[in-house]
Design a protein around this motif. Structure first.
Motif, mmCIF file in Angstrom:
data_model
loop_
_atom_site.group_PDB
_atom_site.id
_atom_site.type_symbol
_atom_site.label_atom_id
_atom_site.label_comp_id
_atom_site.label_asym_id
_atom_site.label_seq_id
_atom_site.Cartn_x
_atom_site.Cartn_y
_atom_site.Cartn_z
ATOM 1 N N ASN A 52 0.833 -1.204 0.000
ATOM 2 C CA ASN A 52 0.000 0.000 0.000
ATOM 3 C C ASN A 52 0.870 1.257 0.000
ATOM 4 O O ASN A 52 0.463 2.306 0.507
ATOM 5 C CB ASN A 52 -0.909 0.001 1.233
ATOM 6 C CG ASN A 52 -1.919 -1.129 1.210
ATOM 7 O OD1 ASN A 52 -2.679 -1.277 0.262
ATOM 8 N ND2 ASN A 52 -1.918 -1.953 2.240
ATOM 9 N N SER A 82 -9.576 3.415 -0.488
ATOM 10 C CA SER A 82 -8.737 2.231 -0.670
ATOM 11 C C SER A 82 -9.391 1.000 -0.061
ATOM 12 O O SER A 82 -9.356 -0.089 -0.635
ATOM 13 C CB SER A 82 -7.358 2.467 -0.035
ATOM 14 O OG SER A 82 -6.667 3.496 -0.690
ATOM 15 N N ILE A 83 -9.981 1.186 1.111
ATOM 16 C CA ILE A 83 -10.654 0.068 1.776
ATOM 17 C C ILE A 83 -11.854 -0.401 0.955
ATOM 18 O O ILE A 83 -12.027 -1.599 0.688
ATOM 19 C CB ILE A 83 -11.098 0.476 3.192
ATOM 20 C CG1 ILE A 83 -9.873 0.780 4.065
ATOM 21 C CG2 ILE A 83 -11.946 -0.624 3.833
ATOM 22 C CD1 ILE A 83 -10.228 1.374 5.417
ATOM 23 N N ASN A 126 -11.036 -2.226 -2.332
ATOM 24 C CA ASN A 126 -10.530 -3.584 -2.140
ATOM 25 C C ASN A 126 -11.627 -4.560 -1.733
ATOM 26 O O ASN A 126 -11.738 -5.650 -2.294
ATOM 27 C CB ASN A 126 -9.417 -3.597 -1.091
ATOM 28 C CG ASN A 126 -8.057 -3.240 -1.654
ATOM 29 O OD1 ASN A 126 -7.479 -3.976 -2.436
ATOM 30 N ND2 ASN A 126 -7.555 -2.076 -1.277
ATOM 31 N N ILE A 127 -12.448 -4.186 -0.761
ATOM 32 C CA ILE A 127 -13.438 -5.148 -0.249
ATOM 33 C C ILE A 127 -14.663 -5.254 -1.141
ATOM 34 O O ILE A 127 -15.420 -6.233 -1.033
ATOM 35 C CB ILE A 127 -13.872 -4.812 1.192
ATOM 36 C CG1 ILE A 127 -14.606 -3.468 1.250
ATOM 37 C CG2 ILE A 127 -12.696 -4.824 2.134
ATOM 38 C CD1 ILE A 127 -15.170 -3.141 2.641
ATOM 39 N N MET A 132 -11.865 -6.117 10.209
ATOM 40 C CA MET A 132 -12.440 -4.982 9.492
ATOM 41 C C MET A 132 -13.615 -4.397 10.256
ATOM 42 O O MET A 132 -13.830 -3.183 10.270
ATOM 43 C CB MET A 132 -12.890 -5.418 8.099
ATOM 44 C CG MET A 132 -11.754 -5.698 7.133
ATOM 45 S SD MET A 132 -10.737 -4.247 6.831
ATOM 46 C CE MET A 132 -11.949 -3.153 6.134
ATOM 47 N N ASN A 146 -4.124 1.006 -6.373
ATOM 48 C CA ASN A 146 -4.333 -0.433 -6.215
ATOM 49 C C ASN A 146 -4.408 -1.172 -7.547
ATOM 50 O O ASN A 146 -4.823 -2.334 -7.581
ATOM 51 C CB ASN A 146 -5.637 -0.692 -5.433
ATOM 52 C CG ASN A 146 -5.549 -0.216 -4.000
ATOM 53 O OD1 ASN A 146 -4.523 -0.345 -3.350
ATOM 54 N ND2 ASN A 146 -6.635 0.361 -3.493
ATOM 55 N N SER A 167 -7.142 -4.303 2.488
ATOM 56 C CA SER A 167 -8.059 -3.382 3.167
ATOM 57 C C SER A 167 -7.773 -3.325 4.657
ATOM 58 O O SER A 167 -7.799 -2.262 5.278
ATOM 59 C CB SER A 167 -9.510 -3.825 2.945
ATOM 60 O OG SER A 167 -9.857 -3.776 1.592
#
Length: 449
Positions: free
Chosen positions: A140, A166-167, A170-171, A203, A333, A360
């Motif tokens: 990252n 970003s989180i 990704n998820i 998370m 990413n 994430s």
């Protein structure tokens, strides 16, 4: 080069899948047709390649060219490296902000791929534990560098939205693409539900760490106490606890429960021993040099990119929140996105889940708390108090993902659900203005009489 390839193994050794997994997009120079002939840069009188010549004044420069080509040929996306010097020149000459933003935006894509490649190469020699730490740090790196640059400029909203973006990318985006990539070849895919559940639970803890400051802010609306000061103290204390949890997770993953996370690496899909790891192209020293150079280039491009955001907001009418939450994470990413989809297509779902959710989790438990502590050090009041709308979106996204992965199975429909959710969120933040009020003030009546 005789009958041996760049990695030093016989030319016929290894399978097609091994070659495909060398990089996120495709294999290295051997698949580039006539372009690969540059790798055979001639031989000396003894029949050795020039980069293995006994004469140091011949060996060192030829070895440098050899390794440079191997690095550049590691990924097709590296053709975009031509945008790096162009973006730096445009930024240095203070040219049109829109051009500076767009060119540096594209330039960061191949730099992110090179960071991923160099980190993988370095991890081969460093072993599992240190290699895992390297992947956690540099996986990252682009988001971290862009956020540090924005933090030093006082762009707290850019930092917060890029972390959250970003989180979410990704998820939802990456995980959804993984489910679809695997689902197009098989009706159902399976993965280690215990590992996925552990990641998703962490998370949920990260989501809680954002909900509490938002709720506290709403509760302190009519209080005589300074809400900003109290939120700052809460955020810094929470950041320290999250960093401790992240260190414990690394110890859990790499030491005490390593077998649980290495189950896929130890055996293949048919129960046979998994294929051996691909030998390295770069040694530790060349990989380290590559990491340093690419990191510096990312920092320079990020400097000009962040510096042009205000002009983009004024000219294009796009909010800072949308830029940070949607555009920047997709660039940062990009390499991880493709890697996850490739391994998911090959039905290595545990690895794909690790890339998507694991990345994430690193953002939520390591990068974001680190930026809070860094802001504390340099005098920037970076907190975990995100806008309540963003906090609710984050919580709902984690909830959706938890429901989808709890059974340890996936299909293309679940992938479409993730993608649909991400597109809805992207549309919501596209129309979400920077000056929107915090919805905490709207619901304060539920907390304050």
């Amino acid at each position: 080069m005789g009958d041996r390839n760049t990695n030093g193994r016989p030319a016929g050794d290894g399978t097609a899948d091994e070659a495909d997994e060398r990089t996120p997009l495709t294999n290295a120079a051997s698949s580039l047709g006539n372009m690969g002939s540059i790798r055979n840069m001639g031989k000396n009188s003894k029949g050795k390649p020039l980069y293995e010549d006994d004469r140091a004044w011949v060996r060192w420069p030829m070895n440098f060219l050899h390794l440079t080509w191997a690095t550049l040929a590691s990924n097709y996306v590296n053709v975009l490296l031509v945008f790096v010097p162009v973006g730096i020149i445009l930024g240095a000459l203070d040219m049109n902000p829109t051009a500076v933003f767009c060119v540096n935006f594209v330039a960061i894509i191949p730099l992110a791929a090179l960071l991923s490649f160099a980190t993988e190469e370095l991890s081969v020699k460093l072993g599992q534990t240190i290699g895992g730490l390297m992947n956690a740090t540099f996986g990252n790196a682009v988001e971290l560098i862009v956020s540090i640059v924005a933090l030093t400029k006082g762009e707290i909203r850019i930092v917060q939205s890029s972390m959250l973006g970003s989180i979410l990318s990704n998820i939802l985006l990456v995980l959804g693409c993984c489910f679809i990539a695997s689902g197009v070849r098989r009706s159902e895919s399976t993965f280690n539900a215990t590992v996925a559940s552990t990641m998703s639970s962490l998370m949920a803890v990260a989501a809680t760490s954002l909900i509490i400051p938002a709720t506290l802010y709403a509760s302190l609306t009519h209080s005589a106490s300074s809400s900003e000061k109290n939120i700052l103290i809460l955020s810094r204390g929470t950041a320290i606890i999250l960093l401790i949890l992240y260190c414990l997770y690394l110890f859990f993953q790499l030491k005490t429960h390593a077998k649980l996370f290495d189950a896929e690496a130890e055996t293949g899909e048919d129960g046979e021993p998994a294929e051996p790891a691909e030998p390295e192209i770069l040694g530790p020293i060349p990989a380290s040099i590559c990491l340093v150079i690419v990191t510096l280039l990312v920092a320079v491009c990020a400097e000009y990119l962040v510096g042009s955001i205000d002009a983009i907001v004024e000219s294009a009418g796009i909010s800072k929140t949308f830029i940070g939450l949607v555009l920047l994470p997709i660039v940062g990413n990009a390499a991880e996105h493709v890697t996850a989809c490739v391994v998911a297509y090959k039905n290595k779902m545990d690895l794909a889940i690790g890339v998507a959710i694991g990345s994430s989790m690193q953002i939520a438990l390591f990068v974001t708390p680190f930026l809070v502590i860094l802001g504390w050090i340099i005098g920037q009041e970076m907190t975990l108090h995100f806008q309540s709308f963003e906090t609710v979106v984050f919580f709902l996204s984690v909830l959706v993902v938890n429901y989808l992965i709890q059974d340890g199975k996936s299909n293309y429909l679940e992938g479409c659900m993730c993608l649909g959710t991400y597109i809805i969120i992207a549309l919501a933040f596209y129309v979400y203005p920077d000056d929107a009020g915090d919805i905490g003030s709207m619901v304060k009546g539920f907390f304050v009489q």
